[in-house]
Enzyme design. Structure first.
Site, PDB file in Angstrom:
ATOM      1  N   ASP A 289       0.891  -1.153   0.364  1.00  0.00           N
ATOM      2  CA  ASP A 289      -0.087   0.064  -0.208  1.00  0.00           C
ATOM      3  C   ASP A 289       0.656   1.060   0.158  1.00  0.00           C
ATOM      4  O   ASP A 289       0.671   2.072   1.107  1.00  0.00           O
ATOM      5  CB  ASP A 289      -0.907  -0.159   1.002  1.00  0.00           C
ATOM      6  CG  ASP A 289      -0.205  -0.025   2.614  1.00  0.00           C
ATOM      7  OD1 ASP A 289       1.308  -0.737   2.861  1.00  0.00           O
ATOM      8  OD2 ASP A 289      -0.780   0.298   3.545  1.00  0.00           O
TER       9      ASP A 289
ATOM     10  N   ASP B 216       7.555   3.494   2.948  1.00  0.00           N
ATOM     11  CA  ASP B 216       8.745   3.152   2.825  1.00  0.00           C
ATOM     12  C   ASP B 216       8.243   1.243   2.640  1.00  0.00           C
ATOM     13  O   ASP B 216       8.991   0.587   2.250  1.00  0.00           O
ATOM     14  CB  ASP B 216       9.269   1.603   5.120  1.00  0.00           C
ATOM     15  CG  ASP B 216       7.078   1.383   5.460  1.00  0.00           C
ATOM     16  OD1 ASP B 216       5.817   2.219   5.169  1.00  0.00           O
ATOM     17  OD2 ASP B 216       7.258   0.924   6.378  1.00  0.00           O
ATOM     18  N   ASP B 217       6.810   1.339   1.944  1.00  0.00           N
ATOM     19  CA  ASP B 217       6.625   0.662   0.664  1.00  0.00           C
ATOM     20  C   ASP B 217       7.715   0.436  -0.379  1.00  0.00           C
ATOM     21  O   ASP B 217       7.823  -0.439  -1.136  1.00  0.00           O
ATOM     22  CB  ASP B 217       5.112   0.735   0.330  1.00  0.00           C
ATOM     23  CG  ASP B 217       4.251  -0.028   1.694  1.00  0.00           C
ATOM     24  OD1 ASP B 217       3.702  -0.906   2.000  1.00  0.00           O
ATOM     25  OD2 ASP B 217       3.945   1.121   2.150  1.00  0.00           O
TER      26      ASP B 217
ATOM     27  N   ASN C 248      -2.528   2.768   3.570  1.00  0.00           N
ATOM     28  CA  ASN C 248      -1.461   3.707   3.795  1.00  0.00           C
ATOM     29  C   ASN C 248      -2.161   5.130   3.154  1.00  0.00           C
ATOM     30  O   ASN C 248      -2.568   6.853   4.239  1.00  0.00           O
ATOM     31  CB  ASN C 248      -0.048   4.014   3.808  1.00  0.00           C
ATOM     32  CG  ASN C 248       0.567   3.352   4.522  1.00  0.00           C
ATOM     33  OD1 ASN C 248       0.633   2.730   5.644  1.00  0.00           O
ATOM     34  ND2 ASN C 248       1.265   2.676   3.934  1.00  0.00           N
TER      35      ASN C 248
ATOM     36  N   THR D 182       2.911  -6.052   2.806  1.00  0.00           N
ATOM     37  CA  THR D 182       3.484  -5.006   3.454  1.00  0.00           C
ATOM     38  C   THR D 182       2.290  -3.884   3.868  1.00  0.00           C
ATOM     39  O   THR D 182       2.701  -3.303   4.426  1.00  0.00           O
ATOM     40  CB  THR D 182       4.589  -4.127   3.103  1.00  0.00           C
ATOM     41  OG1 THR D 182       4.283  -4.001   1.233  1.00  0.00           O
ATOM     42  CG2 THR D 182       5.902  -5.062   2.447  1.00  0.00           C
TER      43      THR D 182
ATOM     44  N   ASN E  55       5.171 -11.105   5.721  1.00  0.00           N
ATOM     45  CA  ASN E  55       4.435 -10.285   6.824  1.00  0.00           C
ATOM     46  C   ASN E  55       5.433  -9.458   7.897  1.00  0.00           C
ATOM     47  O   ASN E  55       5.795  -9.747   8.575  1.00  0.00           O
ATOM     48  CB  ASN E  55       3.084 -10.884   6.938  1.00  0.00           C
ATOM     49  CG  ASN E  55       1.916  -9.656   7.944  1.00  0.00           C
ATOM     50  OD1 ASN E  55       1.397  -9.849   8.590  1.00  0.00           O
ATOM     51  ND2 ASN E  55       1.534  -8.903   7.229  1.00  0.00           N
TER      52      ASN E  55
ATOM     53  N   GLU F  25      -0.169  -3.097  14.934  1.00  0.00           N
ATOM     54  CA  GLU F  25       0.438  -2.297  14.167  1.00  0.00           C
ATOM     55  C   GLU F  25      -0.426  -2.388  12.994  1.00  0.00           C
ATOM     56  O   GLU F  25      -1.305  -2.693  12.347  1.00  0.00           O
ATOM     57  CB  GLU F  25       1.955  -2.950  13.561  1.00  0.00           C
ATOM     58  CG  GLU F  25       2.151  -2.639  12.904  1.00  0.00           C
ATOM     59  CD  GLU F  25       2.031  -2.536  11.092  1.00  0.00           C
ATOM     60  OE1 GLU F  25       2.237  -2.328  10.074  1.00  0.00           O
ATOM     61  OE2 GLU F  25       0.899  -3.792  10.301  1.00  0.00           O
ATOM     62  N   PHE F  26      -0.391  -0.845  12.457  1.00  0.00           N
ATOM     63  CA  PHE F  26      -1.041  -0.257  11.326  1.00  0.00           C
ATOM     64  C   PHE F  26      -2.224  -1.318  10.207  1.00  0.00           C
ATOM     65  O   PHE F  26      -3.217  -1.565  10.423  1.00  0.00           O
ATOM     66  CB  PHE F  26      -0.384   0.558  10.697  1.00  0.00           C
ATOM     67  CG  PHE F  26      -1.783   1.298   9.277  1.00  0.00           C
ATOM     68  CD1 PHE F  26      -3.084   2.088  10.094  1.00  0.00           C
ATOM     69  CD2 PHE F  26      -1.230   1.234   7.924  1.00  0.00           C
ATOM     70  CE1 PHE F  26      -3.491   3.180   9.416  1.00  0.00           C
ATOM     71  CE2 PHE F  26      -2.650   1.502   7.238  1.00  0.00           C
ATOM     72  CZ  PHE F  26      -3.411   2.234   7.705  1.00  0.00           C
ATOM     73  N   ASN F  27      -1.195  -2.477   9.358  1.00  0.00           N
ATOM     74  CA  ASN F  27      -2.024  -2.851   9.136  1.00  0.00           C
ATOM     75  C   ASN F  27      -2.713  -3.812   8.944  1.00  0.00           C
ATOM     76  O   ASN F  27      -3.353  -4.624   8.341  1.00  0.00           O
ATOM     77  CB  ASN F  27      -0.284  -3.793   8.361  1.00  0.00           C
ATOM     78  CG  ASN F  27      -0.024  -2.774   7.600  1.00  0.00           C
ATOM     79  OD1 ASN F  27       0.233  -1.370   6.928  1.00  0.00           O
ATOM     80  ND2 ASN F  27       1.685  -3.656   6.319  1.00  0.00           N
TER      81      ASN F  27
ATOM     82  N   HIS G 191       9.952  -0.296   7.525  1.00  0.00           N
ATOM     83  CA  HIS G 191       9.757  -1.666   7.642  1.00  0.00           C
ATOM     84  C   HIS G 191       9.794  -3.095   6.771  1.00  0.00           C
ATOM     85  O   HIS G 191       9.755  -3.780   7.099  1.00  0.00           O
ATOM     86  CB  HIS G 191       8.003  -1.080   8.413  1.00  0.00           C
ATOM     87  CG  HIS G 191       8.638  -0.648   9.851  1.00  0.00           C
ATOM     88  ND1 HIS G 191       8.457  -0.695  11.153  1.00  0.00           N
ATOM     89  CD2 HIS G 191       7.493   0.807  10.219  1.00  0.00           C
ATOM     90  CE1 HIS G 191       8.607   0.228  11.903  1.00  0.00           C
ATOM     91  NE2 HIS G 191       8.171   1.395  11.561  1.00  0.00           N
ATOM     92  N   ASP G 192       8.893  -2.060   5.935  1.00  0.00           N
ATOM     93  CA  ASP G 192       8.667  -2.951   4.279  1.00  0.00           C
ATOM     94  C   ASP G 192       9.793  -3.170   4.133  1.00  0.00           C
ATOM     95  O   ASP G 192       9.669  -4.313   2.891  1.00  0.00           O
ATOM     96  CB  ASP G 192       7.577  -2.103   3.738  1.00  0.00           C
ATOM     97  CG  ASP G 192       6.327  -1.796   4.331  1.00  0.00           C
ATOM     98  OD1 ASP G 192       6.142  -1.988   5.463  1.00  0.00           O
ATOM     99  OD2 ASP G 192       5.401  -0.842   4.201  1.00  0.00           O
TER     100      ASP G 192
END
Length: 333
Positions: free
Chosen positions: A19, A23-24, A48, A133, A158, A164-166, A257-258
């Site tokens: 998304d 970081d994606d 996001n 991600t 994952n 966490e947001f995801n 993170h991603d």
């Protein structure tokens, strides 16, 4: 500008469900540049920012990186059951912070994300690693449509952590995915927050041509400060436990993170991982969207391999080395 080099024969085939997101976007660039990864497709989901923007961002980053032929398929614009959340306070209206890439020339495929995932993995069972991600809506829809997917992927990775947001964006989808019968390789904040974009790392990014000047540095500038503020205020969009790229103590810098998820696929030895049982809370008034991780579960009950540490120095050597291979990172690009 030199042409992108084909992936080596031994490279791991990957589909990235994402998304974009700062970081994606960094993760897409890493997947394009690392010689051990063969990016077979990108699928997008609302998270996001909204689905039209995440899809446009994926296309723009691929074109900017010099990989316009990687297929992109748009997925779900909303969670399975709940109202949509976003992380605009963290990623900005465009999803890429202060970065400004040209609008994409290409369009997404006519088929949707679930079709791309199922068709590609079904055509090469046991060969493709699926990396997620973003919110897990697309993956849940694919598993519900074809439960055998869990036995056909080479690996499912994952990025997640408590609240966490995801996960919080679509807890029901996450519960379906973690209960699908495969072993989820889970990269949480315990690991990702150990590899931050420090001032030293930023200096190295400045040497990556237009990749550094037009995408990495402007997108990462200020990334996380608003997310941490939002989380302390208890608002959606605050990111993973208020830590979706926080500046951290003593100006440590944001975390990517991603990128960690794809780095684990490319070079597993960078991370320390432990088996665990992971469940997703969907009913709690205050805890919905949290993951509950039991490292003491018996082996037969473990449904995840959880990354808890990373060799930060080697991680950044690996990541910057992959980015440096991209045509847009070359001097004079």
């Amino acid at each position: 500008m030199s042409s992108p080099q084909p992936a080596p024969v031994s490279a791991r085939k990957v589909i990235l469900d994402c998304d974009p997101g700062i970081d994606d976007a960094c993760a897409i660039a890493f997947a394009c540049g690392h010689p051990g990864l063969d990016l077979r497709g990108v699928t997008t989901v609302a998270g996001n920012v909204g689905l039209p923007q995440t899809t446009a961002n994926a296309l723009s980053v691929l074109e900017f990186a010099g990989f316009p032929d990687v297929p992109v398929a748009a997925g779900s614009p909303v969670p399975l059951l709940r109202p949509a959340l976003d992380a605009l306070r963290v990623h900005g209206e465009s999803g890429l912070g202060h970065a400004r890439l040209p609008p994409p020339r290409a369009r997404p495929l006519d088929v949707g994300a679930t079709d791309l995932i199922l068709d590609a993995i079904g055509a090469s069972p046991g060969e493709i690693t699926l990396v997620a991600t973003g919110p897990l809506t697309n993956i849940a829809l694919a598993v519900r449509r074809q439960p055998s997917l869990a036995s056909q992927v080479a690996q499912f990775v994952n990025v997640t952590a408590a609240a966490e947001f995801n996960i919080a964006a679509d807890p029901e989808a996450a519960a379906i995915v973690f209960g699908a019968g495969w072993r989820v390789t889970m990269v949480g904040l315990d690991a990702t927050l150990q590899a931050r974009v420090s001032p030293v790392v930023r200096e190295r990014l400045a040497g990556l041509g237009r990749l550094g000047s037009d995408l990495l540095l402007p997108s990462l500038r200020g990334y996380g400060a608003d997310g941490a503020t939002a989380a302390r205020a208890g608002r959606p969009g605050g990111g993973p436990g208020g830590s979706l790229g926080p500046a951290g103590p003593a100006g440590e810098g944001p975390a990517v993170h991603d990128v960690c998820a794809l780095a684990l696929v490319a070079e597993p030895g960078l991370f320390g991982c432990w088996p665990a049982r992971v469940e997703v809370e969907t009913a709690g008034r205050w805890t919905s969207g949290m993951t509950v991780t039991d490292f003491g579960a018996p082996p037969e009950a473990c449904n995840a391999l959880v990354a808890t540490s990373v060799d930060a120095a080697r991680f950044w050597d690996t990541v910057i080395g992959a980015w440096a291979r991209l045509p847009v990172a070359q001097a004079g690009s």
